[in-house]
Enzyme design. Structure first.
Site, mmCIF file in Angstrom:
data_model
loop_
_atom_site.group_PDB
_atom_site.id
_atom_site.type_symbol
_atom_site.label_atom_id
_atom_site.label_comp_id
_atom_site.label_asym_id
_atom_site.label_seq_id
_atom_site.Cartn_x
_atom_site.Cartn_y
_atom_site.Cartn_z
ATOM 1 N N HIS A 129 -25.894 19.331 24.042
ATOM 2 C CA HIS A 129 -26.303 19.608 25.423
ATOM 3 C C HIS A 129 -27.194 20.833 25.487
ATOM 4 C CE1 HIS A 129 -23.233 17.116 27.854
ATOM 5 N NE2 HIS A 129 -24.323 16.467 27.568
ATOM 6 N N GLY B 256 -4.512 19.414 24.557
ATOM 7 C CA GLY B 256 -3.856 18.134 24.820
ATOM 8 C C GLY B 256 -4.644 17.366 25.868
ATOM 9 N N ASP C 261 -10.534 20.329 22.562
ATOM 10 C CA ASP C 261 -9.888 19.870 23.798
ATOM 11 C C ASP C 261 -8.738 18.899 23.549
ATOM 12 O OD1 ASP C 261 -11.305 21.428 25.634
ATOM 13 O OD2 ASP C 261 -13.007 20.082 25.581
ATOM 14 N N GLY D 267 -4.202 14.422 26.977
ATOM 15 C CA GLY D 267 -3.315 13.733 27.927
ATOM 16 C C GLY D 267 -2.752 14.671 28.982
ATOM 17 N N TYR E 58 -15.013 20.938 32.607
ATOM 18 C CA TYR E 58 -15.621 19.664 32.221
ATOM 19 C C TYR E 58 -14.737 18.473 32.543
ATOM 20 C CZ TYR E 58 -19.967 19.604 29.617
ATOM 21 O OH TYR E 58 -21.286 19.589 29.284
ATOM 22 N N GLU E 59 -15.336 17.318 32.747
ATOM 23 C CA GLU E 59 -14.584 16.074 32.843
ATOM 24 C C GLU E 59 -15.011 15.146 31.712
ATOM 25 O OE1 GLU E 59 -14.858 17.632 35.728
ATOM 26 O OE2 GLU E 59 -12.856 17.285 36.538
ATOM 27 N N HIS F 217 -20.839 18.449 21.998
ATOM 28 C CA HIS F 217 -19.519 17.820 22.164
ATOM 29 C C HIS F 217 -19.359 16.901 20.967
ATOM 30 C CE1 HIS F 217 -19.147 18.864 26.541
ATOM 31 N NE2 HIS F 217 -20.465 18.893 26.413
HETATM 32 N N1 ABN Z 1 -12.529 23.351 27.494
HETATM 33 C C1 ABN Z 1 -11.621 24.390 27.293
HETATM 34 C C2 ABN Z 1 -10.431 24.346 28.206
HETATM 35 C C3 ABN Z 1 -9.725 23.187 28.351
HETATM 36 C C4 ABN Z 1 -8.648 23.151 29.191
HETATM 37 C C5 ABN Z 1 -8.282 24.272 29.892
HETATM 38 C C6 ABN Z 1 -8.989 25.446 29.726
HETATM 39 C C7 ABN Z 1 -10.066 25.472 28.875
HETATM 40 CU CU CU Z 2 -21.893 19.564 27.673
#
Ligand code: ABN
Ligand code: CU
EC number: 1.4.3.-
Length: 744
Positions: free
Chosen positions: A685, A382, A377, A384, A462-463, A514
């Protein structure tokens, strides 16, 4: 101005065109490129490309500050190379930027370095990247992936077969991860598909049963994969030790050849997406007549009637004895630099730079194409560029100072992420307390105040919340919080599930991890530091009953400095309660006689990588195979050792040359040297139904704790607690509870 390029979750972001160049280029040499600078850099690159190359169309991917040499930055700021010594004389600092772009016609990738000369940017270098090297995936490419699948006839037909209309089709455009069936020089993404039943409905409740692959330069679907499903009870169980006897609808996890019709070959039926809604937005939740919000929560306000106790000067923050530079970074999210502590008038350098340099989320399901899900990620998307615009009173409470960020759009304009970093103070419970039980129980209770620098990033489902926190006792904490929505895949009715949890009917949330890589560029009391590995061990050769250890209780610490590069990759040893400190061998504590240092604590964040040591993930994300890496910093023309899994992460197929495992080879000196420490934090997880539809936050903590650094507790001068606004909860509590009395 160009068309806004935003992920739906990040709302409207302003874009800035070039204006007249304004004044001095920076306050602090690590100030990130301003929106105006991004535009000016793009213009000069565009002009150069038009004049000197036959490239027809440029797709800007990244544009960011190329940091000046460390010693020049320290000299500019007056920070000494060793605490107590005079800083080096300042030298000229040339502001430089680095740009990656893709030829929008051929897909070839380029890197260019530009520098500011007087008022003008000039191109220093322009290099074509080797065939197959892919810069970060842009926000626009992520959005493009969805557009491409929505227009593809075959995808539309496959969706219709399971009752999904074209306008309901949505895709998260993931990096391909790893798939050697496609040539490395084709810029590709995999589209994880979901159906959506209404404009703001939670699309992840409706996962679909096929995965298109798209070429993002040609803008078309180039292949469609059909993940196999498991069926219960066959004589030929493919997996042992999974607790259930299972077999795939195909009998191998090897990817089918591209020529094979993956769907027909596996002789499967289509599985429609589950239809039940699982929403999280209040208006949608309220549509359910049985749903009711809790109504027993009374207001809780954070008040700072006299304002905040920190000062801001551009990107520099000064809070109590701390001073640091805070910058948005398109890739790392937030980068903190030149962190110092004012110890009674002596400026003590602590970290030159602290940031999240990489992360990976490897999923554990082996059937193709699920193993392609191992998102980097940071390096692929990126962090940011995925950052949220934060909202007062929601993301942060109290008196908040915000900073904006900016990154480049495809057309070279700047995408401004408003209010993406929030800075505020928090009460953090008790800092220290003691009661003298003898003389009337006199007590001193001191509350802990911390400075929090926060960013929230949305990585599709995800956040991640990143909190960098500074404390009054000299601690620095990096806290990562995870929330958002699990990555899910459709499950057939009663399908056995060995590699995930069926968190709702027909919804399988795969097991995953993660794993984060925090990059520490230390300067503990100066630039030259050593990492010491300390084991706690029972007194050796001294059995219980012996003269040396009659009661058998003795234990000692055993510290070993990490001296050469080949010793740089370290392992946990839980039996020895192993820990690491970054120390300055030139600074000795007056009483303990140990070297001044900062100890690294990461309890609760030590999950090891579960993928096999020779797996694709272990090779691509090699940082995840060890908890601690110590390497010599080698500053180079393009920024030095910044990226533990390589500078260009999308579509790597092995361990990149310029990455951690190669930096811990050879005889580089690591003792009392300008070093880097890469720390791996991990959690696993195993999804729970309670993580659905939105996962409550999970915390991961990394603490840097001063050790032999201060003469004594540096927070003895924090005044005792005396909050006159605290009051009894109930009127009949009031007799013996008076605010501010009893603390001291
Ligand atoms: N977690 C994978 C991802 C991140 C950003 C955008 C699409 C997919
Ligand atoms: Cu997770």
């Amino acid at each position: 101005m160009s068309t806004p390029s935003t992920l739906p979750s990040t709302a409207t972001r302003a874009q800035t065109s070039a204006g007249p160049f304004k004044g001095p280029p920076f306050k602090h040499p690590l100030d990130p490129l301003t929106p105006e600078e991004i535009v000016a850099v793009s213009l000069i690159v565009r002009r150069y490309v038009a004049e000197k190359t036959d490239i027809k169309a440029v797709r800007f991917i990244t544009s960011y500050l190329l940091p000046p040499p460390k010693k020049a930055v320290l000299a500019f700021l007056g920070i000494p190379l060793l605490t107590g010594e005079k800083p080096e004389p300042a030298t000229e600092i040339i502001r430089k930027a680095e740009v990656d772009f893709v030829d929008a016609v051929t897909g070839s990738a380029y890197n260019t370095i530009v520098s500011l000369s007087g008022q003008d940017w000039v191109v220093d270098t322009l290099e074509k990247l080797p065939n197959g090297v892919q810069p970060q995936i842009s926000v626009e490419e992520l959005l493009l992936c969805e557009e491409v699948i929505q227009k593809d006839e075959r995808v539309i037909k496959l969706a219709a077969e399971v009752g999904v209309k074209p306008e309901q089709l949505h895709a998260d455009g993931w990096a391909i991860g790893y798939d050697t069936r496609f040539p490395g020089n084709v810029r590709i993404q995999q589209a994880l598909l979901f159906a959506r039943r209404g404009r703001h409905e939670n699309l992840y409740a409706h996962p679909m049963d096929f995965v298109p692959v798209i070429d993002s330069v040609a803008k078309k679907v180039i292949h469609i994969d059909f993940p196999p499903h498991y069926k219960a009870k066959t004589s030929e169980a493919l997996f042992e030790g999974t607790g259930v006897e299972i077999a795939l609808t195909q009998t191998t996890t090897v990817p089918p050849s591209l020529e094979e019709d993956a769907f027909a070959a596996a002789n499967r039926k289509r599985i429609p997406p589950p239809l039940k809604s699982y929403d999280f937005l209040p208006d949608l939740l309220a549509q359910n007549k049985d749903f009711k919000f809790r109504d027993d929560i009374k207001p809780l306000h954070i008040l700072q009637p006299e304002g905040v106790s920190f000062k801001v000067d551009g990107h520099e923050i000064e809070w109590q004895k701390w001073k640091m530079h805070v910058a948005f970074h398109h890739r790392e999210g937030v980068a903190l630099s030149t962190i110092t502590y004012n110890d009674d008038g002596v400026i003590r350098p602590i970290f030159y730079r602290l940031s999240l340099s990489e992360m990976v989320v490897p999923y554990g399901a082996p059937e193709h194409p699920h193993p392609r899900k191992h998102a980097f990620d940071v390096g692929e998307y990126g962090m940011g560029t995925m950052a949220n615009e934060l909202t007062l009173g929601c993301d942060c409470l109290g008196k908040i100072h915000y900073m904006d960020g900016a990154y480049t759009a495809h057309n070279g304009t700047a995408v401004v992420v408003k209010n993406t970093i929030c800075i505020h103070e928090e009460d953090a419970g008790l800092l220290w307390k003691h009661t003298d039980y003898r003389v009337g129980g006199r007590a001193q209770a001191v509350r802990s105040r911390r400075l929090v620098i926060q960013q929230v990033c949305t990585l599709a489902n995800y956040e991640y919340l990143f909190n960098y926190m500074f404390y009054q006792d000299g601690n620095i904490e990096v806290e990562i919080r995870l929330t958002g929505i699990l990555q899910v895949y459709v499950a057939d009715n009663d399908e056995p599930n060995a590699f995930g949890t069926t968190i709702a009917p027909n919804i399988n949330a795969h097991y995953h991890q993660h794993i984060f890589s925090v990059r520490v560029d230390p300067m503990v009391d100066g630039l030259n530091n050593t990492v010491v590995e300390t084991d706690i061990v029972p007194l050796p050769n001294a059995p219980t009953g012996s003269a040396a250890n009659y009661y058998g209780n003795a234990f000692i610490t055993r510290g070993t400095p990490i001296k050469v590069a080949s010793e740089g990759a370290r392992e946990y040893d839980h039996a020895k309660d192993r820990r690491w400190s970054i120390v300055n061998p030139k600074k000795v504590h007056p009483h303990s006689k140990r070297n001044a240092g900062y100890t690294i604590m990461s309890k609760g964040a030590q999950a090891p990588l579960m993928a096999l040591p020779d797996s694709v993930v272990a090779k691509r994300a090699s940082f995840a195979t060890k908890p601690v890496w110590v390497v010599k910093d080698v500053e180079g023309p393009n920024g030095g050792r910044m990226w533990p899994s390589g500078k260009y992460v999308p579509q790597t197929r092995d361990t990149p040359e310029d990455s951690l495992p190669n930096w811990v080879k050879g005889n580089d000196n690591l003792a009392e040297e300008d070093i880097l420490v890469y720390l791996t934090l991990g959690i696993t997880h195993i999804p729970r139904p309670e993580d659905w539809p939105v996962m409550p936050v999970e915390h991961l903590r990394l603490l840097f704790r001063p050790t032999h650094f201060f003469e004594f507790n540096p927070s003895m001068d924090v005044p005792g607690a005396n909050d006159t606004k605290s009051s009894p909860a109930f009127t009949n509590d009031s007799d013996n509870a008076v605010a501010g009395v009893g603390c001291h």
